[in-house]
Design a protein around this motif. Sequence first.
Motif, PDB file in Angstrom:
ATOM      1  N   TYR A 143       7.922  -0.170   1.172  1.00  0.00           N
ATOM      2  CA  TYR A 143       8.454  -0.187   2.539  1.00  0.00           C
ATOM      3  C   TYR A 143       9.601   0.813   2.686  1.00  0.00           C
ATOM      4  N   LEU A 144      10.483   0.847   1.715  1.00  0.00           N
ATOM      5  CA  LEU A 144      11.611   1.780   1.782  1.00  0.00           C
ATOM      6  C   LEU A 144      11.166   3.229   1.645  1.00  0.00           C
ATOM      7  N   MET A 145      10.170   3.463   0.810  1.00  0.00           N
ATOM      8  CA  MET A 145       9.741   4.843   0.572  1.00  0.00           C
ATOM      9  C   MET A 145       8.859   5.399   1.692  1.00  0.00           C
ATOM     10  N   THR A 146       8.320   4.539   2.531  1.00  0.00           N
ATOM     11  CA  THR A 146       7.529   5.009   3.671  1.00  0.00           C
ATOM     12  C   THR A 146       8.377   5.086   4.932  1.00  0.00           C
ATOM     13  N   HIS A 147       9.675   5.281   4.743  1.00  0.00           N
ATOM     14  CA  HIS A 147      10.629   5.421   5.862  1.00  0.00           C
ATOM     15  C   HIS A 147      10.630   4.194   6.754  1.00  0.00           C
ATOM     16  N   ARG A 148      10.425   3.023   6.151  1.00  0.00           N
ATOM     17  CA  ARG A 148      10.446   1.733   6.852  1.00  0.00           C
ATOM     18  C   ARG A 148       9.491   1.725   8.050  1.00  0.00           C
ATOM     19  N   ASP A 149       8.301   2.274   7.823  1.00  0.00           N
ATOM     20  CA  ASP A 149       7.269   2.323   8.857  1.00  0.00           C
ATOM     21  C   ASP A 149       6.447   1.038   8.799  1.00  0.00           C
ATOM     22  N   PHE A 156      -1.627  -2.775  -1.460  1.00  0.00           N
ATOM     23  CA  PHE A 156      -1.498  -2.009  -2.699  1.00  0.00           C
ATOM     24  C   PHE A 156      -0.663  -2.784  -3.717  1.00  0.00           C
ATOM     25  N   SER A 157       0.412  -3.398  -3.262  1.00  0.00           N
ATOM     26  CA  SER A 157       1.290  -4.165  -4.157  1.00  0.00           C
ATOM     27  C   SER A 157       0.552  -5.338  -4.793  1.00  0.00           C
ATOM     28  N   VAL A 158      -0.214  -6.047  -4.001  1.00  0.00           N
ATOM     29  CA  VAL A 158      -0.963  -7.192  -4.525  1.00  0.00           C
ATOM     30  C   VAL A 158      -2.004  -6.728  -5.544  1.00  0.00           C
ATOM     31  N   ILE A 159      -2.754  -5.699  -5.195  1.00  0.00           N
ATOM     32  CA  ILE A 159      -3.803  -5.200  -6.096  1.00  0.00           C
ATOM     33  C   ILE A 159      -3.205  -4.695  -7.400  1.00  0.00           C
ATOM     34  N   LEU A 160      -2.140  -3.899  -7.321  1.00  0.00           N
ATOM     35  CA  LEU A 160      -1.531  -3.341  -8.526  1.00  0.00           C
ATOM     36  C   LEU A 160      -0.910  -4.423  -9.401  1.00  0.00           C
ATOM     37  N   LYS A 218       3.902   0.212  10.487  1.00  0.00           N
ATOM     38  CA  LYS A 218       2.459   0.434  10.603  1.00  0.00           C
ATOM     39  C   LYS A 218       1.818   0.556   9.223  1.00  0.00           C
ATOM     40  N   ARG A 219       2.553   1.069   8.253  1.00  0.00           N
ATOM     41  CA  ARG A 219       2.028   1.229   6.892  1.00  0.00           C
ATOM     42  C   ARG A 219       2.254  -0.003   6.031  1.00  0.00           C
ATOM     43  N   PHE A 220       3.050  -0.935   6.495  1.00  0.00           N
ATOM     44  CA  PHE A 220       3.432  -2.082   5.671  1.00  0.00           C
ATOM     45  C   PHE A 220       2.246  -2.930   5.205  1.00  0.00           C
ATOM     46  N   PRO A 221       1.221  -3.183   6.033  1.00  0.00           N
ATOM     47  CA  PRO A 221       0.060  -3.928   5.511  1.00  0.00           C
ATOM     48  C   PRO A 221      -0.621  -3.211   4.341  1.00  0.00           C
TER      49      PRO A 221
END
Length: 158
Positions: free
Chosen positions: A121-127, A137-141, A129-132
């Motif tokens: 979330y922090l690295m995507t400029h707190r967007d 990705f976090s769950v899968i990884l 729209k990309r959070f889901p």
Amino acid sequence: MKSNVNPKSEIVLSISLIIFSTIVYYSSLELPEPVYEPLGSAALPKGLAVIMSLLSLIIIIRAIPKIKNYKPTNNTDENVTSRPKLAILIFIITLIFIGILDFGVLGFLPAGIIYLSTIGYLMTHRDLKRFPWVITFSVILTVFSYFVFTKFFYIDLP
């Protein structure tokens, strides 16, 4: 894509990684022999140390011919923004993640998902729209890592 990385710095970094890999390899020799596991707990650090050393040697071999032809340029990519505060924040969050695991506040799965989601979330400029996608990705990884470490390497995670 042409790289403008100083080959001398590549060689120095690679030599440093080889030294670090050697230290990791010899430190893993002191780990106890496996009793129930087929590979034991030393297999992962030994394997990673060997892989890091081999990849570092490849970088050295590829960098040596580039030393003579290297000419530094001052062209900077204007699309890249320096965010030192973000780097410090991510480092602090990483320390908190390690502390949470070390003190047993949360297990690896929930702590890993929260950690990776926060970093993403922090690295995507707190967007938002990309959070889901970040959470997915976090769950899968995290689940994949947990499965690999517990079922394949027989390393218990908190």
